[in-house]
Design an enzyme around this catalytic site. Structure first.
Site, PDB file in Angstrom:
ATOM      1  N   HIS A  14       0.863  -1.200   0.000  1.00  0.00           N
ATOM      2  CA  HIS A  14       0.000   0.000   0.000  1.00  0.00           C
ATOM      3  C   HIS A  14       0.889   1.236   0.000  1.00  0.00           C
ATOM      4  CE1 HIS A  14      -3.738   2.259   1.533  1.00  0.00           C
ATOM      5  NE2 HIS A  14      -2.803   3.172   1.314  1.00  0.00           N
ATOM      6  N   HIS A  16       1.375   5.463  -1.807  1.00  0.00           N
ATOM      7  CA  HIS A  16       0.948   6.563  -2.677  1.00  0.00           C
ATOM      8  C   HIS A  16       2.186   7.101  -3.379  1.00  0.00           C
ATOM      9  CE1 HIS A  16      -3.089   6.850  -0.815  1.00  0.00           C
ATOM     10  NE2 HIS A  16      -2.433   6.366   0.230  1.00  0.00           N
ATOM     11  N   LEU A  17       2.262   6.888  -4.684  1.00  0.00           N
ATOM     12  CA  LEU A  17       3.425   7.375  -5.435  1.00  0.00           C
ATOM     13  C   LEU A  17       3.147   8.709  -6.115  1.00  0.00           C
ATOM     14  CD1 LEU A  17       4.828   4.081  -7.030  1.00  0.00           C
ATOM     15  CD2 LEU A  17       5.606   5.271  -4.976  1.00  0.00           C
ATOM     16  N   ARG A  18       1.860   9.138  -6.117  1.00  0.00           N
ATOM     17  CA  ARG A  18       1.485  10.429  -6.737  1.00  0.00           C
ATOM     18  C   ARG A  18       1.825  10.448  -8.232  1.00  0.00           C
ATOM     19  NH1 ARG A  18      -1.418  10.880  -2.200  1.00  0.00           N
ATOM     20  NH2 ARG A  18      -0.375  11.920  -0.492  1.00  0.00           N
ATOM     21  N   ASN A  42      -5.564   7.237  -5.942  1.00  0.00           N
ATOM     22  CA  ASN A  42      -6.284   8.487  -5.627  1.00  0.00           C
ATOM     23  C   ASN A  42      -5.554   9.721  -6.152  1.00  0.00           C
ATOM     24  OD1 ASN A  42      -4.261   8.107  -3.670  1.00  0.00           O
ATOM     25  ND2 ASN A  42      -5.370   9.269  -2.120  1.00  0.00           N
ATOM     26  N   LYS A 100      -9.686  -0.528  -5.288  1.00  0.00           N
ATOM     27  CA  LYS A 100      -9.676   0.188  -4.014  1.00  0.00           C
ATOM     28  C   LYS A 100     -11.020   0.834  -3.740  1.00  0.00           C
ATOM     29  CE  LYS A 100      -8.048   2.341  -0.448  1.00  0.00           C
ATOM     30  NZ  LYS A 100      -6.831   2.442   0.323  1.00  0.00           N
ATOM     31  N   HIS A 137     -10.459   1.250   2.366  1.00  0.00           N
ATOM     32  CA  HIS A 137     -10.228   2.306   3.357  1.00  0.00           C
ATOM     33  C   HIS A 137     -11.449   2.267   4.268  1.00  0.00           C
ATOM     34  CE1 HIS A 137      -8.593   6.300   4.698  1.00  0.00           C
ATOM     35  NE2 HIS A 137      -9.778   6.248   5.281  1.00  0.00           N
ATOM     36  N   HIS A 175      -4.381  -0.382   6.177  1.00  0.00           N
ATOM     37  CA  HIS A 175      -3.849   0.471   7.259  1.00  0.00           C
ATOM     38  C   HIS A 175      -4.719   0.468   8.512  1.00  0.00           C
ATOM     39  CE1 HIS A 175      -6.700   3.130   5.294  1.00  0.00           C
ATOM     40  NE2 HIS A 175      -5.887   3.438   4.309  1.00  0.00           N
ATOM     41  N   LEU A 220      -4.734   9.564   7.845  1.00  0.00           N
ATOM     42  CA  LEU A 220      -6.054   8.927   7.961  1.00  0.00           C
ATOM     43  C   LEU A 220      -5.941   7.466   7.576  1.00  0.00           C
ATOM     44  CD1 LEU A 220      -8.353  11.731   6.525  1.00  0.00           C
ATOM     45  CD2 LEU A 220      -8.335  10.863   8.865  1.00  0.00           C
ATOM     46  N   ASP A 248       1.608   2.779   3.491  1.00  0.00           N
ATOM     47  CA  ASP A 248       0.757   3.958   3.316  1.00  0.00           C
ATOM     48  C   ASP A 248       1.597   5.234   3.289  1.00  0.00           C
ATOM     49  OD1 ASP A 248      -1.548   5.315   2.769  1.00  0.00           O
ATOM     50  OD2 ASP A 248      -2.287   5.344   4.828  1.00  0.00           O
ATOM     51  N   HIS A 252       3.098  14.695   1.061  1.00  0.00           N
ATOM     52  CA  HIS A 252       2.465  15.984   0.720  1.00  0.00           C
ATOM     53  C   HIS A 252       3.552  17.036   0.878  1.00  0.00           C
ATOM     54  CE1 HIS A 252      -1.800  14.745   0.696  1.00  0.00           C
ATOM     55  NE2 HIS A 252      -1.477  13.931   1.680  1.00  0.00           N
ATOM     56  N   ALA A 264      -3.740  15.066   5.164  1.00  0.00           N
ATOM     57  CA  ALA A 264      -3.462  13.821   5.899  1.00  0.00           C
ATOM     58  C   ALA A 264      -2.430  13.021   5.137  1.00  0.00           C
ATOM     59  CB  ALA A 264      -4.745  13.012   6.038  1.00  0.00           C
TER      60      ALA A 264
HETATM   61  O1  DOR Z   1      -3.172   9.755   5.492  1.00  0.00           O
HETATM   62  C1  DOR Z   1      -3.604   9.436   4.394  1.00  0.00           C
HETATM   63  N1  DOR Z   1      -3.107   9.967   3.247  1.00  0.00           N
HETATM   64  N2  DOR Z   1      -4.607   8.556   4.330  1.00  0.00           N
HETATM   65  C2  DOR Z   1      -5.222   8.285   3.190  1.00  0.00           C
HETATM   66  O2  DOR Z   1      -6.156   7.521   3.217  1.00  0.00           O
HETATM   67  C3  DOR Z   1      -4.832   8.961   1.932  1.00  0.00           C
HETATM   68  C4  DOR Z   1      -3.466   9.439   1.983  1.00  0.00           C
HETATM   69  C5  DOR Z   1      -3.161  10.418   0.883  1.00  0.00           C
HETATM   70  O3  DOR Z   1      -3.432  10.120  -0.280  1.00  0.00           O
HETATM   71  O4  DOR Z   1      -2.635  11.494   1.177  1.00  0.00           O
HETATM   72 ZN    ZN Z   2      -3.277   5.160   1.677  1.00  0.00          ZN
END
Ligand code: DOR
Ligand code: ZN
Length: 343
Positions: A14, A16-18, A42, A100, A137, A175, A220, A248, A252, A264
């Site tokens: 899990h 997030h590579l953006r 996402n 997802k 989630h 998570h 989150l 996870d 940011h 988050a």
């Molecule tokens: O903390 C989080 N950041 N929880 C998530 O579910 C999404 C993630 C994000 O994409 O920033």
């Molecule tokens: Zn996540």
């Protein structure tokens, strides 16, 4: 106490590579440690179709340095109007590894998520039939529900009924942050597994308020009370194959974290493995680390374990305050393991 730990190369189930500039910054941190990763969909706009996932996978591959052997495993972002035929084709052709479920408005870029599980019944039936994992989630989105109760509420209101309606659906509860989540995983048969992040093993909710408001510890689902953290540590280090690694890591920019309404997400990719190793050592369970990092995930996803190895050395390392302009998890702390450069 061993001074070196050689493990089967791990995967991140899990992350997030953006996209764009952020992808360029972060992908190597994940690819340096992990051979494969389940990539969250996402983005803006979200990755909802096979074609979009295929194109995103190409962007990840081009952003990844050539000397790193890394395979992104793609996920479909479910919406109220997901087309089961496209999902099935994407899964069977190997573009999608899983789908997802973001309840609409549960977290970052989830506005297009699912408003009501009933609306995606056909999609879930299709996934159950073809054996495609559903990644959840698991939080209620009702703003009147206390933020610390949203995961436990989701289990009772949505997860238990879902597992009843689709008993053969393969589900990963992502998570997890509560002892209620640990309990439902351990008391359900083989189809339900869970990922656990490094941060939820290290911090409880106090971390967000230690001497001031600390947005670097805000993610989150939000970290919970100490008893929940302890339950997660027991689950992760138990050797139970239904619990496995999922960082996870969710980067940011500093500007979007350090503001009056901060995003988050915790960026833990640079030292995720060392962070997990520290927990397993503290729990006297280093002999179970490899199962959690490298065996349980592939077993659930029905994939082979990696044939490479990595080595961690017992060396104190000071985690920098910033990595590529981002605040990493453990910034300013010392971790007692380090990835060996010769792996
Ligand atoms: O903390 C989080 N950041 N929880 C998530 O579910 C999404 C993630 C994000 O994409 O920033
Ligand atoms: Zn996540």
């Amino acid at each position: 106490m061993p001074d070196r730990l050689t493990l089967i190369a791990p995967d991140d189930w899990h992350v997030h590579l953006r996209d764009g500039v952020m992808l360029d910054k972060v992908v190597a941190h994940t690819a340096r440690l992990f051979r494969r990763a389940i990539v969250m969909p996402n983005l803006k706009p979200p990755v909802t179709t096979t074609a979009a996932a295929d194109a995103y996978r190409e962007r990840i591959r081009s952003a990844c340095p050539d000397d790193l052997d890394f395979e992104p495993l793609m996920t479909a972002y479910l919406t109220d109007s997901t087309d089961p035929a496209d999902l099935e084709q994407g899964f069977l052709s190997g573009v999608f590894t899983a789908a997802k479920l973001y309840p609409a408005n549960a977290t970052t870029n989830s506005a297009a998520g699912v408003t009501d599980l009933q609306t995606i019944s056909d999609v879930l039936s299709c996934m159950q039939r073809i054996g495609m994992p559903l990644l959840i989630h698991g939080e209620l989105t009702d703003p009147t529900v206390d933020v610390f109760d949203r995961e436990a509420g989701f289990i009772d209101q949505h997860l238990r009924p879902l597992l009843k309606r689709f008993p053969d659906l393969r589900v990963v509860f992502e998570h997890i942050t509560t002892e209620e989540a640990v309990e439902i995983v351990t008391s359900t048969e083989a189809n339900l597994a869970a990922t656990i992040t490094p941060h939820h093993l290290h911090i409880n909710r106090n971390a967000m308020f230690a001497g001031g408001l600390r947005s670097d510890f805000y993610c989150l689902p939000v970290a919970k009370r100490e008893r929940h953290r302890l339950a997660l540590r027991r689950a992760a280090t138990s050797g139970d194959p239904r619990f496995f690694l999922g960082t996870d890591s969710a980067p940011h920019s500093r500007e979007s974290k350090e503001t009056s309404c901060g995003c988050a997400g915790i960026f833990n990719a640079p030292n995720a493995l060392e962070s997990y190793a520290q927990v397993f050592e503290q729990e006297g369970a280093l002999d179970r680390l490899e199962g959690f990092t490298s065996r349980h995930g592939p077993a659930f996803y029905r994939l082979p374990v990696n044939n490479q190895q990595i080595t961690l050395e017992r060396v104190d390392q000071l985690i920098p305050e910033l990595v590529d302009g981002l605040v990493p998890f453990h910034a300013g702390e010392i971790l007692s393991w380090k990835l060996s450069p010769c792996t």
